[in-house]
Design a protein around this motif. Structure first.
Motif, short mmCIF file in Angstrom:
data_model
loop_
_atom_site.label_atom_id
_atom_site.label_comp_id
_atom_site.label_asym_id
_atom_site.label_seq_id
_atom_site.Cartn_x
_atom_site.Cartn_y
_atom_site.Cartn_z
N SER A 173 -24.21 9.89 6.08
CA SER A 173 -22.92 9.33 6.50
C SER A 173 -23.12 8.13 7.42
N ASN A 174 -24.06 8.25 8.35
CA ASN A 174 -24.36 7.12 9.24
C ASN A 174 -24.85 5.91 8.44
N LEU A 175 -25.72 6.17 7.47
CA LEU A 175 -26.26 5.08 6.65
C LEU A 175 -25.15 4.39 5.88
N LEU A 176 -24.24 5.16 5.31
CA LEU A 176 -23.14 4.57 4.54
C LEU A 176 -22.28 3.67 5.41
N HIS A 177 -21.92 4.14 6.60
CA HIS A 177 -21.08 3.33 7.49
C HIS A 177 -21.80 2.05 7.90
N LEU A 178 -23.09 2.14 8.16
CA LEU A 178 -23.86 0.95 8.55
C LEU A 178 -23.95 -0.05 7.40
N ILE A 179 -24.17 0.46 6.18
CA ILE A 179 -24.28 -0.43 5.02
C ILE A 179 -22.95 -1.12 4.75
N VAL A 180 -21.86 -0.38 4.83
CA VAL A 180 -20.53 -0.98 4.58
C VAL A 180 -20.26 -2.10 5.58
N LEU A 181 -20.50 -1.83 6.88
CA LEU A 181 -20.27 -2.84 7.90
C LEU A 181 -21.21 -4.02 7.72
N GLY A 182 -22.48 -3.74 7.50
CA GLY A 182 -23.46 -4.81 7.34
C GLY A 182 -23.19 -5.66 6.11
N PHE A 183 -22.77 -5.01 5.01
CA PHE A 183 -22.47 -5.75 3.79
C PHE A 183 -21.26 -6.65 3.98
N ALA A 184 -20.26 -6.17 4.71
CA ALA A 184 -19.08 -6.98 4.99
C ALA A 184 -19.46 -8.21 5.82
N LEU A 185 -20.26 -8.00 6.85
CA LEU A 185 -20.71 -9.12 7.68
C LEU A 185 -21.57 -10.10 6.88
N LEU A 186 -22.43 -9.56 6.04
CA LEU A 186 -23.29 -10.42 5.23
C LEU A 186 -22.46 -11.24 4.25
N THR A 187 -21.40 -10.64 3.71
CA THR A 187 -20.52 -11.37 2.79
C THR A 187 -19.83 -12.53 3.51
#
Length: 277
Positions: free
Chosen positions: A186-200
């Motif tokens: 769950s922690n990994l998913l939240h981090l990936i979602v936030l990081g992917f949004a910032l990267l976009t």
């Protein structure tokens, strides 16, 4: 020099306390003494906060004083130190709301390494003021994007290690105090979602800056191609989780690979340009 020496000492102390916290008191947890009992999360966070302050003082010297009056020196080593500091800061904030304190066994040594690289090997001066108009926003978003995704990398690394240890029933676990796999996923998913949004957003601001300075949206160099590949990797991971239920080892390995490509996209290309060439 004092902030560097003090920060190094506190980095070592905080890393050791988090190691004890993650291992439940060390290798011989059943017989450990008062001297090596795990510290409380509050004590660890307080020490990490002190590390962040000292690292920030060193960053101020590097970014705003080494390049001359009124300019920002984004030399390669300084950027490495800045991203490392951002990762540690975001890690501390995240530890207040989620069970991620054990990620410090990866995040804090990385922060220490970034500090030492920035202090010992800053590289040639690279002034922000010399970049095209709008590049400042691109960099301002890139730094937290790298910070969040570096924490995701740390979570993926521990998730991969933890799941691998669970499959080896008769082998003693290196980190017995880690959270449940469901919590780590769950922690990994939240981090990936936030990081992917910032990267976009970072890629979009980069395209705008490139269009203003060169009249095209993309310049197909190694930095751009690797950045797009990393962005596609994180996006594919999120799509794979939603469509095919990618979890555990698959999600961890995909995250590690995508982050490695992202690190090469900036730090690898800058290293080749500034050091090798």
């Amino acid at each position: 020099m004092f902030p560097v020496i003090a920060a190094v000492c506190l980095y070592f102390a905080a890393s050791w306390l988090i190691w004890l916290h993650a291992t439940g008191g060390g290798a011989n947890a059943a017989t450990h003494t008062v001297a090596n009992k795990p510290a409380t999360p509050a004590a660890i966070r307080l020490l990490v906060a002190a590390v962040i302050v000292l690292h920030a003082l060193q960053l101020y010297e590097q970014l705003y004083r080494s390049g001359g009056h009124g300019v920002t020196n984004l030399a390669l080593g300084h950027v490495v130190s800045l991203v490392a500091w951002t990762s540690v800061t975001l890690f501390l904030v995240a530890s207040l709301v989620r069970r991620v304190l054990n990620l410090g066994v990866v995040v804090l040594p990385s922060g220490l390494l970034g500090l030492l690289i920035g202090a010992a090997l800053p590289g040639e001066a690279f002034l922000l003021e010399s970049l095209p108009r709008g590049a400042g926003w691109h960099i301002a978003i890139a730094v937290p994007a790298y910070g969040v995704l570096s924490i995701a990398f740390a979570q993926a690394l521990l998730l991969w290690m933890h799941e691998k240890q669970l499959r080896q029933i008769n082998r003693r676990r290196l980190f017995p105090a880690l959270p449940a796999l469901e919590t780590m996923e769950s922690n990994l998913l939240h981090l990936i979602v936030l990081g992917f949004a910032l990267l976009t957003v970072n890629l979009l601001t980069g395209m705008i800056s490139t269009h203003r300075s060169h009249g095209v949206l993309l310049l197909f160099n190694h930095h751009i191609l690797l950045s797009l590949l990393a962005w596609a990797g994180f996006g594919a991971l999120l799509a794979g989780r939603a469509l095919f239920g990618w979890r555990g080892q698959m999600a961890a390995q995909w995250t590690i690979a995508a982050f490695a490509v992202l690190a090469l996209a900036y730090f690898g290309t800058r290293f080749v340009q500034d050091v090798i060439l």
